[in-house]
Design an enzyme around this catalytic site. Structure first.
Site, PDB file in Angstrom:
ATOM      1  N   TRP A 102       0.876  -1.412   0.097  1.00  0.00           N
ATOM      2  CA  TRP A 102      -0.050  -0.051  -0.096  1.00  0.00           C
ATOM      3  C   TRP A 102       0.691   1.066   0.098  1.00  0.00           C
ATOM      4  O   TRP A 102       0.392   2.253  -0.730  1.00  0.00           O
ATOM      5  CB  TRP A 102      -1.003  -0.081   1.196  1.00  0.00           C
ATOM      6  CG  TRP A 102      -1.961  -1.067   0.877  1.00  0.00           C
ATOM      7  CD1 TRP A 102      -2.286  -2.258   1.248  1.00  0.00           C
ATOM      8  CD2 TRP A 102      -3.079  -0.871  -0.251  1.00  0.00           C
ATOM      9  NE1 TRP A 102      -3.153  -3.122   0.671  1.00  0.00           N
ATOM     10  CE2 TRP A 102      -3.869  -2.290  -0.082  1.00  0.00           C
ATOM     11  CE3 TRP A 102      -3.498   0.118  -1.137  1.00  0.00           C
ATOM     12  CZ2 TRP A 102      -4.671  -2.526  -1.260  1.00  0.00           C
ATOM     13  CZ3 TRP A 102      -4.478  -0.293  -2.150  1.00  0.00           C
ATOM     14  CH2 TRP A 102      -5.106  -1.411  -2.113  1.00  0.00           C
ATOM     15  N   ASP A 172      -1.616   6.695   6.059  1.00  0.00           N
ATOM     16  CA  ASP A 172      -2.770   6.065   5.615  1.00  0.00           C
ATOM     17  C   ASP A 172      -3.171   5.120   6.683  1.00  0.00           C
ATOM     18  O   ASP A 172      -2.323   4.213   6.934  1.00  0.00           O
ATOM     19  CB  ASP A 172      -2.336   5.297   4.284  1.00  0.00           C
ATOM     20  CG  ASP A 172      -3.315   4.340   3.843  1.00  0.00           C
ATOM     21  OD1 ASP A 172      -4.216   4.173   4.345  1.00  0.00           O
ATOM     22  OD2 ASP A 172      -2.821   3.585   2.736  1.00  0.00           O
ATOM     23  N   LYS A 196     -12.990  -1.370   6.078  1.00  0.00           N
ATOM     24  CA  LYS A 196     -12.544  -2.352   6.955  1.00  0.00           C
ATOM     25  C   LYS A 196     -13.203  -2.169   8.434  1.00  0.00           C
ATOM     26  O   LYS A 196     -13.901  -2.759   8.652  1.00  0.00           O
ATOM     27  CB  LYS A 196     -10.867  -1.985   7.298  1.00  0.00           C
ATOM     28  CG  LYS A 196     -10.285  -2.512   5.769  1.00  0.00           C
ATOM     29  CD  LYS A 196      -9.622  -1.532   5.092  1.00  0.00           C
ATOM     30  CE  LYS A 196      -8.839  -1.639   4.026  1.00  0.00           C
ATOM     31  NZ  LYS A 196      -9.024  -2.902   3.302  1.00  0.00           N
TER      32      LYS A 196
HETATM   33  N1  PMP Z   1      -4.404   1.699   1.999  1.00  0.00           N
HETATM   34  C1  PMP Z   1      -4.784   0.507   2.530  1.00  0.00           C
HETATM   35  C2  PMP Z   1      -3.709   0.414   3.681  1.00  0.00           C
HETATM   36  C3  PMP Z   1      -5.551  -0.497   2.271  1.00  0.00           C
HETATM   37  O1  PMP Z   1      -5.683  -1.401   2.835  1.00  0.00           O
HETATM   38  C4  PMP Z   1      -6.314  -0.124   1.045  1.00  0.00           C
HETATM   39  C5  PMP Z   1      -7.508  -1.107   0.718  1.00  0.00           C
HETATM   40  N2  PMP Z   1      -7.290  -2.238   0.848  1.00  0.00           N
HETATM   41  C6  PMP Z   1      -6.078   1.129   0.288  1.00  0.00           C
HETATM   42  C7  PMP Z   1      -5.315   2.028   0.663  1.00  0.00           C
HETATM   43  C8  PMP Z   1      -7.106   1.494  -0.783  1.00  0.00           C
HETATM   44  O2  PMP Z   1      -8.248   1.800  -0.527  1.00  0.00           O
HETATM   45  P1  PMP Z   1      -9.340   1.823  -1.679  1.00  0.00           P
HETATM   46  O3  PMP Z   1      -9.614   0.681  -2.236  1.00  0.00           O
HETATM   47  O4  PMP Z   1     -10.492   2.285  -0.534  1.00  0.00           O
HETATM   48  O5  PMP Z   1      -8.813   2.859  -2.617  1.00  0.00           O
END
Ligand code: PMP
Length: 360
Positions: A102, A172, A196
């Site tokens: 991520w 994040d 989540k």
């Molecule tokens: N950052 C993290 C730590 C994530 O786990 C996720 C999604 N699993 C995201 C960003 C991306 O999120 P989204 O799919 O809502 O754009």
């Protein structure tokens, strides 16, 4: 009705009480004669729902008054782009700590807007730890320092707050926001996708210190301008009303349960059950350094990967689903967000014990 134990990384299990309340209020929200998703976002009923959601979130996280709370769209991924657009503030470099999949996605997107300095990386050990701040090499003129405080795929979590001095710290927190108390004042900006610990996918929450707003990069789309969103109370356009309503119900559920201190205790207890079992023998193994292990996403491998399919199939027969690890890590991953009941974790741990006895 049968509810299974869903260990998905997201969209993920939500509190049953929240889903039930949403069901009960579906056709007629509190005597309004309307479903929440049928309401005008400018009407008094919906305005009250969103205001309560913000108030409850502020209370849960003890958000200082000089921070804006934004309910946005496009998930956390859209914020990967919006963050440099909003926070560069005339600078050209941002520091990023690379802790996994991520963080890498955030870095890739930031590179479209600015020079990215990788202040530290744990790639040398397959992203199995958080680089301590003593090894970070920050740039002199960074506009901000970005971290992903819980790597959902790698299962690596910051359990400390970096000290970046006057340089705003951006985090994040998609996969652990609301799982523990945090000191919001130590961050310039915190963001999270909702799917989540909060509510439906698509919604993103941004908590940002107000002095950082108002200096967007030229050409920033209006929808991505945090100042505009703040001035319009996240209603520059039609907000994702139903998602914000569900998020609000989750916030109330957390408050009824004793807030984030109580939730953290619960999460520590749940995670410990799995890690203790994994560490207690040689049948299962955690790839993550002990100190940096996530309470929310627990990857583990079986000593013989030829057993993986049998593990997943037998788990499914016990009503335990979505345990397959991400393809980049392999093995298994149990995501045990706030709404995963203790019974889900004890059922999993009992199953893992039985599986080991049968297959060792
Ligand atoms: N950052 C993290 C730590 C994530 O786990 C996720 C999604 N699993 C995201 C960003 C991306 O999120 P989204 O799919 O809502 O754009």
């Amino acid at each position: 009705m049968t509810r299974i134990f869903n260990f998905s990384a997201g969209p993920a299990v939500l509190p049953q009480e929240v889903l039930k309340q949403a069901q009960e209020e579906m056709l007629d929200w509190r005597g309004s004669g309307m479903a929440v998703m049928e309401m005008s976002h400018r009407g008094p009923e919906y305005m009250a729902i969103q205001a309560a959601a913000e108030k409850d979130l502020r209370e849960l996280l003890a958000i200082p008054a000089n921070y804006k709370v934004l309910f946005l769209q496009g998930g956390a991924t859209t914020q990967f782009a919006a963050i440099p657009m909003n926070l560069l503030r005339g600078k050209t470099t941002a520091d990023y700590v690379n802790t996994g999949e991520w963080a890498k996605k955030a870095i890739k997107e930031a590179k479209l807007q600015c020079k990215v300095n990788i202040a530290a990386s744990s790639e040398d050990k397959n992203f199995s730890y958080v680089p301590p701040q003593s090894v970070w090499q920050v740039s002199k003129d960074a506009a901000y320092v970005h971290v992903c405080t819980n790597e959902t795929i790698g299962g690596v979590e910051f359990n400390w707050i970096p000290d970046t001095g006057d340089v705003p710290l951006v985090a994040d927190m998609s996969s652990h926001l609301l799982s523990r108390p945090i000191d919001v004042g130590r961050y310039g900006l915190i963001y999270a996708g909702a799917q989540k610990n909060i509510g439906p996918a698509g919604l993103a929450i941004v908590i940002v210190r107000d002095d950082l707003l108002g200096q967007t990069l030229p050409g920033t789309p209006t929808m991505l301008d945090y100042k505009v969103q703040a001035e319009h109370e996240s209603m520059f356009n039609t907000p994702p009303t139903y998602s914000i309503y569900i998020a609000g119900l989750t916030f109330q559920w957390l408050k009824r349960g004793g807030g984030l201190t109580a939730m953290e205790k619960h999460n520590i207890a749940k995670a410990r059950l799995i890690y203790d079992l994994v560490d207690g023998g040689d049948f299962y193994r955690s790839p993550v350094a002990k100190f940096d292990r996530s309470r929310m996403n627990i990857p583990f491998t079986l000593h013989d990967e030829k057993l993986d399919d049998a593990f997943l199939n037998e788990a499914k027969q016990q009503g335990l689903i979505q345990l397959k690890g991400h393809r980049s890590v392999g093995g298994m991953r149990a995501s045990i967000y706030n709404a995963m009941p203790l019974a889900g974790v004890t059922t999993l741990v009992d199953f893992m014990r039985d599986f080991e006895a049968k297959h060792r």
